[in-house]
Design an enzyme around this catalytic site. Sequence first.
Site, PDB file in Angstrom:
ATOM      1  N   ASP A   1       0.894  -1.362  -0.020  1.00 16.19           N
ATOM      2  CA  ASP A   1       0.105   0.010  -0.215  1.00 16.19           C
ATOM      3  C   ASP A   1       0.972   1.236   0.015  1.00 16.19           C
ATOM      4  OD1 ASP A   1      -2.289  -1.480   0.045  1.00 16.19           O
ATOM      5  OD2 ASP A   1      -2.751  -1.075   2.134  1.00 16.19           O
TER       6      ASP A   1
ATOM      7  N   TYR B   1       5.961  -8.934   8.014  1.00 18.29           N
ATOM      8  CA  TYR B   1       5.827  -7.594   8.348  1.00 18.29           C
ATOM      9  C   TYR B   1       5.909  -7.027   9.731  1.00 18.29           C
ATOM     10  CZ  TYR B   1       3.245  -7.667   3.827  1.00 18.29           C
ATOM     11  OH  TYR B   1       2.451  -8.160   2.543  1.00 18.29           O
TER      12      TYR B   1
ATOM     13  N   ARG C   1      -4.047  -4.672   7.854  1.00 15.64           N
ATOM     14  CA  ARG C   1      -4.793  -3.329   8.304  1.00 15.64           C
ATOM     15  C   ARG C   1      -6.283  -4.435   8.738  1.00 15.64           C
ATOM     16  NH1 ARG C   1      -7.664  -1.632   3.687  1.00 15.64           N
ATOM     17  NH2 ARG C   1      -6.600  -2.157   1.692  1.00 15.64           N
TER      18      ARG C   1
END
Length: 233
Positions: A38, A66, A172
Amino acid sequence: MDGILLVDKPAEWTSMDVCAHLRGVLHERHIGHTGTLDPNATGLLVVLTGKGTKAAKYAENDTKEYIARLRLGLRTDTQDIWGTVLEQNGETRTRSEIEAELPRFRGDIMQLPPMYSAIKIRGKKLYEIARRGGDVEREPRPITIHRLELIDRDENGDWGLVVACSKGTYIRTLCADIGDALGCGGCMSALRRTRAGDFTIAEAHTLEEIRQNPEAYILPIERITGKVTATHG
């Protein structure tokens, strides 16, 4: 110029912005990547150049890792801090309370894709529908969370999460789901990719470094295809 470039993507650049920029730097028309980041995310973007783009299919299912930041007490329409605030209650939870909820998110789980995503339904991308104020019914999708660990808490009160996951995972959404499980809501406040398959962020270079001497950072495409040959050979 055929091969692999490992880019440390800066914030506010889309993955395709990086590819477009590198087309000019390398004077190469055929450039792609093995997995989108993103715009607000940073970290490892595996870019393929020239004939190397044909190897994308061998890397698209690689596990990604991540470091994310989880902000509790805040819900937004995009499930990150850059969206429109839906609820802000200021609540938080202790380390032990958060860690008690994490096991349910490890392993093979189902995840509902967010409206702000590039998934297409009836030929239209979900984010295009969401930007017009729309909403459509979505089906949960199977994903795998190989690793999910709580690490630190920063000066903003946001918790750090290490996440290793399968293709198709929305970090997210994971943050928002953890917040909901805790009863206070939550969203993602930062994201950095640190690994994609066998490649790590330690091997990546900034766009400035690559601009200065691009040939020095091109890796052989066998870093991907060789792994496939070894597996099936």
